[in-house]
Write a protein that holds these residues in place. Structure first.
Motif, mmCIF file in Angstrom:
data_model
loop_
_atom_site.group_PDB
_atom_site.id
_atom_site.type_symbol
_atom_site.label_atom_id
_atom_site.label_comp_id
_atom_site.label_asym_id
_atom_site.label_seq_id
_atom_site.Cartn_x
_atom_site.Cartn_y
_atom_site.Cartn_z
ATOM 1 N N HIS A 189 -25.039 68.602 81.257
ATOM 2 C CA HIS A 189 -25.842 69.392 80.317
ATOM 3 C C HIS A 189 -25.127 69.462 78.965
ATOM 4 N N ALA A 190 -23.816 69.638 78.990
ATOM 5 C CA ALA A 190 -23.033 69.770 77.750
ATOM 6 C C ALA A 190 -22.807 68.426 77.063
ATOM 7 N N ASN A 191 -22.942 67.329 77.802
ATOM 8 C CA ASN A 191 -22.691 65.989 77.277
ATOM 9 C C ASN A 191 -23.856 65.061 77.607
ATOM 10 N N PRO A 192 -25.021 65.330 77.032
ATOM 11 C CA PRO A 192 -26.193 64.493 77.361
ATOM 12 C C PRO A 192 -26.046 63.084 76.797
ATOM 13 N N LEU A 193 -26.819 62.200 77.347
ATOM 14 C CA LEU A 193 -26.839 60.829 76.838
ATOM 15 C C LEU A 193 -27.313 60.833 75.387
ATOM 16 N N PRO A 194 -26.838 59.895 74.599
ATOM 17 C CA PRO A 194 -27.310 59.834 73.200
ATOM 18 C C PRO A 194 -28.836 59.725 73.137
ATOM 19 N N PHE A 195 -29.415 60.427 72.223
ATOM 20 C CA PHE A 195 -30.864 60.425 71.997
ATOM 21 C C PHE A 195 -31.661 60.977 73.184
ATOM 22 N N SER A 196 -31.023 61.795 73.991
ATOM 23 C CA SER A 196 -31.697 62.405 75.134
ATOM 24 C C SER A 196 -32.829 63.305 74.658
ATOM 25 N N LYS A 197 -33.957 63.240 75.350
ATOM 26 C CA LYS A 197 -35.097 64.092 75.027
ATOM 27 C C LYS A 197 -35.236 65.223 76.043
ATOM 28 N N ALA A 198 -34.202 65.423 76.843
ATOM 29 C CA ALA A 198 -34.230 66.474 77.854
ATOM 30 C C ALA A 198 -34.313 67.850 77.199
ATOM 31 N N PHE A 199 -34.974 68.767 77.870
ATOM 32 C CA PHE A 199 -35.124 70.141 77.374
ATOM 33 C C PHE A 199 -33.777 70.757 77.048
ATOM 34 N N THR A 200 -32.824 70.620 77.964
ATOM 35 C CA THR A 200 -31.519 71.259 77.761
ATOM 36 C C THR A 200 -30.758 70.645 76.592
ATOM 37 N N ALA A 201 -30.949 69.362 76.333
ATOM 38 C CA ALA A 201 -30.304 68.718 75.182
ATOM 39 C C ALA A 201 -30.967 69.184 73.888
ATOM 40 N N LYS A 202 -32.280 69.234 73.899
ATOM 41 C CA LYS A 202 -33.024 69.646 72.701
ATOM 42 C C LYS A 202 -32.652 71.058 72.267
ATOM 43 N N TYR A 203 -32.537 71.959 73.238
ATOM 44 C CA TYR A 203 -32.257 73.357 72.927
ATOM 45 C C TYR A 203 -30.787 73.731 73.114
ATOM 46 N N ARG A 204 -29.944 72.747 73.372
ATOM 47 C CA ARG A 204 -28.502 72.933 73.521
ATOM 48 C C ARG A 204 -28.151 74.005 74.557
ATOM 49 N N CYS A 205 -28.805 73.908 75.700
ATOM 50 C CA CYS A 205 -28.564 74.843 76.806
ATOM 51 C C CYS A 205 -27.502 74.257 77.733
ATOM 52 N N PHE A 206 -26.330 74.818 77.696
ATOM 53 C CA PHE A 206 -25.301 74.390 78.637
ATOM 54 C C PHE A 206 -24.322 75.500 78.980
#
Length: 101
Positions: free
Chosen positions: A37-54
């Motif tokens: 969650h804290a280190n998403p793949l580059p250009f991730s469109k995941a909810f947690t990446a978008k909203y920086r939830c980790f």
């Protein structure tokens, strides 16, 4: 097949730095999942990446995946207020618990 009680599953709630967004998930490796969650793949469109939830603020442990999934679905169906009450009962100050797992 492993015997009952030898598996570990976690239902968890994470938030962003300002605690304005919450996300509920299930995993069999909480520490590893928090890392991703804290280190998403580059250009991730995941909810947690978008909203920086980790930031971990809540977790429950289960030995059976079916029980964990049912609990995750139950919590996801709740109102924001009910989720906040669950979190506050477990973690009254909403401290970030990442370093404790």
């Amino acid at each position: 097949m492993k015997t009952i009680g030898t598996h570990n599953y976690y239902v968890y709630i994470i938030t962003n730095k300002t605690k304005s967004v919450i996300y509920t998930g299930v995993t069999n490796n909480l520490k590893e999942r928090l890392y991703y969650h804290a280190n998403p793949l580059p250009f991730s469109k995941a909810f947690t990446a978008k909203y920086r939830c980790f930031y971990l603020i809540y977790h429950e442990h289960f030995f059976n995946i079916d029980d964990a999934i049912l609990r995750e679905k139950q919590i996801k169906g709740w109102s924001r207020l009910k989720k906040e009450t669950l979190i506050s009962d477990f973690n009254p100050s909403w401290r970030f618990l990442n370093e404790e797992v």
